[in-house]
Design a protein around this motif. Structure first.
Motif, PDB file in Angstrom:
ATOM      1  N   PHE A   2       0.720  -1.158  -0.054  1.00 46.36           N
ATOM      2  CA  PHE A   2       0.009  -0.105   0.157  1.00 46.36           C
ATOM      3  C   PHE A   2       0.971   0.962  -0.069  1.00 46.36           C
ATOM      4  N   MET A   3       1.809   1.301   0.972  1.00 53.32           N
ATOM      5  CA  MET A   3       2.726   2.299   0.812  1.00 53.32           C
ATOM      6  C   MET A   3       3.375   2.719  -0.676  1.00 53.32           C
ATOM      7  N   GLU A   4       3.915   1.694  -1.159  1.00 48.51           N
ATOM      8  CA  GLU A   4       4.500   2.166  -2.578  1.00 48.51           C
ATOM      9  C   GLU A   4       3.544   2.550  -3.696  1.00 48.51           C
ATOM     10  N   GLU A   5       2.316   1.997  -3.480  1.00 50.82           N
ATOM     11  CA  GLU A   5       1.322   2.353  -4.217  1.00 50.82           C
ATOM     12  C   GLU A   5       0.840   4.079  -3.901  1.00 50.82           C
ATOM     13  N   LEU A   6       0.740   4.302  -2.706  1.00 48.79           N
ATOM     14  CA  LEU A   6       0.494   5.618  -2.221  1.00 48.79           C
ATOM     15  C   LEU A   6       1.485   6.549  -2.744  1.00 48.79           C
ATOM     16  N   ARG A   7       2.762   6.151  -2.836  1.00 46.73           N
ATOM     17  CA  ARG A   7       3.778   7.020  -2.765  1.00 46.73           C
ATOM     18  C   ARG A   7       3.820   7.288  -4.503  1.00 46.73           C
ATOM     19  N   LYS A   8       3.594   6.273  -5.073  1.00 48.95           N
ATOM     20  CA  LYS A   8       3.703   6.450  -6.825  1.00 48.95           C
ATOM     21  C   LYS A   8       2.496   7.162  -6.963  1.00 48.95           C
ATOM     22  N   ARG A   9       1.298   7.200  -6.386  1.00 46.85           N
ATOM     23  CA  ARG A   9      -0.002   7.832  -6.915  1.00 46.85           C
ATOM     24  C   ARG A   9       0.356   9.324  -6.476  1.00 46.85           C
ATOM     25  N   LEU A  10       0.943   9.690  -5.497  1.00 46.87           N
ATOM     26  CA  LEU A  10       1.118  10.912  -4.978  1.00 46.87           C
ATOM     27  C   LEU A  10       2.244  11.628  -5.755  1.00 46.87           C
ATOM     28  N   ASN A  11       3.202  10.917  -6.173  1.00 48.40           N
ATOM     29  CA  ASN A  11       4.224  11.202  -7.144  1.00 48.40           C
ATOM     30  C   ASN A  11       3.899  11.714  -8.135  1.00 48.40           C
ATOM     31  N   GLU A  12       2.978  10.985  -8.762  1.00 49.79           N
ATOM     32  CA  GLU A  12       2.337  11.284  -9.992  1.00 49.79           C
ATOM     33  C   GLU A  12       1.472  12.647 -10.133  1.00 49.79           C
ATOM     34  N   ASP A  13       0.847  12.731  -8.835  1.00 44.56           N
ATOM     35  CA  ASP A  13       0.240  14.097  -8.679  1.00 44.56           C
ATOM     36  C   ASP A  13       0.794  15.302  -8.441  1.00 44.56           C
ATOM     37  N   MET A  14       2.021  15.334  -8.200  1.00 38.39           N
ATOM     38  CA  MET A  14       2.864  16.566  -8.158  1.00 38.39           C
ATOM     39  C   MET A  14       3.100  17.225  -9.219  1.00 38.39           C
ATOM     40  N   ALA A  15       2.759  18.758  -9.086  1.00 37.16           N
ATOM     41  CA  ALA A  15       2.876  19.453 -10.349  1.00 37.16           C
ATOM     42  C   ALA A  15       3.375  20.938  -9.825  1.00 37.16           C
ATOM     43  N   ASP A  16       4.076  21.662 -10.780  1.00 35.65           N
ATOM     44  CA  ASP A  16       4.419  23.083 -10.495  1.00 35.65           C
ATOM     45  C   ASP A  16       3.361  23.891 -10.990  1.00 35.65           C
ATOM     46  N   VAL A  17       2.917  24.888 -10.024  1.00 34.61           N
ATOM     47  CA  VAL A  17       1.822  25.679 -10.431  1.00 34.61           C
ATOM     48  C   VAL A  17       2.191  27.018  -9.813  1.00 34.61           C
ATOM     49  N   ASN A  18       1.556  28.060 -10.713  1.00 39.54           N
ATOM     50  CA  ASN A  18       1.508  29.292 -10.150  1.00 39.54           C
ATOM     51  C   ASN A  18       0.618  29.643  -9.104  1.00 39.54           C
ATOM     52  N   TRP A  19       0.994  30.925  -8.303  1.00 37.34           N
ATOM     53  CA  TRP A  19       0.143  31.336  -7.208  1.00 37.34           C
ATOM     54  C   TRP A  19      -1.170  31.605  -7.548  1.00 37.34           C
ATOM     55  N   ASN A  20      -1.483  32.052  -8.892  1.00 36.10           N
ATOM     56  CA  ASN A  20      -2.653  32.471  -9.302  1.00 36.10           C
ATOM     57  C   ASN A  20      -3.612  31.103  -9.236  1.00 36.10           C
ATOM     58  N   ASP A  21      -3.135  30.082  -9.606  1.00 31.99           N
ATOM     59  CA  ASP A  21      -3.984  28.679  -9.752  1.00 31.99           C
ATOM     60  C   ASP A  21      -4.220  28.139  -8.140  1.00 31.99           C
ATOM     61  N   ILE A  22      -3.310  28.460  -7.348  1.00 37.64           N
ATOM     62  CA  ILE A  22      -3.252  27.981  -5.834  1.00 37.64           C
ATOM     63  C   ILE A  22      -4.258  28.965  -4.990  1.00 37.64           C
ATOM     64  N   LYS A  23      -4.296  30.127  -5.246  1.00 37.23           N
ATOM     65  CA  LYS A  23      -4.954  31.262  -4.671  1.00 37.23           C
ATOM     66  C   LYS A  23      -6.528  30.793  -4.357  1.00 37.23           C
ATOM     67  N   PRO A  24      -7.304  29.979  -5.135  1.00 40.38           N
ATOM     68  CA  PRO A  24      -8.488  30.018  -4.611  1.00 40.38           C
ATOM     69  C   PRO A  24      -8.493  28.877  -3.442  1.00 40.38           C
ATOM     70  N   HIS A  25      -7.569  28.187  -3.337  1.00 39.45           N
ATOM     71  CA  HIS A  25      -7.311  27.121  -2.326  1.00 39.45           C
ATOM     72  C   HIS A  25      -7.028  27.906  -0.862  1.00 39.45           C
ATOM     73  N   ALA A  26      -6.142  28.735  -0.965  1.00 44.40           N
ATOM     74  CA  ALA A  26      -5.819  29.583   0.259  1.00 44.40           C
ATOM     75  C   ALA A  26      -7.079  30.409   0.726  1.00 44.40           C
ATOM     76  N   GLN A  27      -8.057  30.724  -0.241  1.00 39.68           N
ATOM     77  CA  GLN A  27      -9.046  31.515   0.112  1.00 39.68           C
ATOM     78  C   GLN A  27      -9.940  30.600   0.966  1.00 39.68           C
ATOM     79  N   ARG A  28      -9.851  29.347   0.783  1.00 38.10           N
ATOM     80  CA  ARG A  28     -10.777  28.424   1.443  1.00 38.10           C
ATOM     81  C   ARG A  28     -10.045  27.710   2.537  1.00 38.10           C
ATOM     82  N   ASP A  29      -8.791  28.493   3.122  1.00 36.16           N
ATOM     83  CA  ASP A  29      -7.780  27.939   4.060  1.00 36.16           C
ATOM     84  C   ASP A  29      -7.348  26.408   4.109  1.00 36.16           C
ATOM     85  N   ALA A  30      -7.021  26.091   2.753  1.00 33.91           N
ATOM     86  CA  ALA A  30      -6.711  24.603   2.376  1.00 33.91           C
ATOM     87  C   ALA A  30      -5.235  24.314   2.040  1.00 33.91           C
TER      88      ALA A  30
END
Length: 101
Positions: A2-30
């Motif tokens: 399970f740990m290997e699968e979790l790490r693999k899935r999360l690693n695939e989900d990592m992305a480089d994103v600019n602040w404009n795209d993150i800002k809505p998540h900050a507004q909902r305190d996430a």
């Protein structure tokens, strides 16, 4: 396994994103800011597995935290600032990429 699968899935989900795209998540305190000395994937795995001891240690040491008002202000001034991101519902983990002075 399970740990290997979790790490693999999360690693695939990592992305480089600019602040404009993150800002809505900050507004909902996430948004959670991850210190540059920590591995973003390791933090994501610990949160996903609800590893309270490790996560509480990072919080106590101020290695993970909600963004400060100063950080939010700085990032709003520079909306193209890039971050490495990882979504671990309901949170968006971020690490600032590069230094813009």
């Amino acid at each position: 396994m399970f740990m290997e699968e979790l790490r693999k899935r999360l690693n695939e989900d990592m992305a480089d994103v600019n602040w404009n795209d993150i800002k809505p998540h900050a507004q909902r305190d996430a948004v959670i800011v991850v210190h540059e000395n920590l591995n973003l994937l390791d933090v994501g795995v610990a949160i996903a597995q609800d590893d309270k001891m490790v996560v509480e240690h990072w919080i106590t040491e101020q290695l993970i935290s909600k963004p400060s008002n100063q950080q939010l202000s700085d990032w709003n001034i520079n909306p193209t600032q890039l971050f490495k991101t990882l979504i671990v519902q309901p949170f968006v983990l971020v690490q600032r990429l590069g230094r813009r002075e």
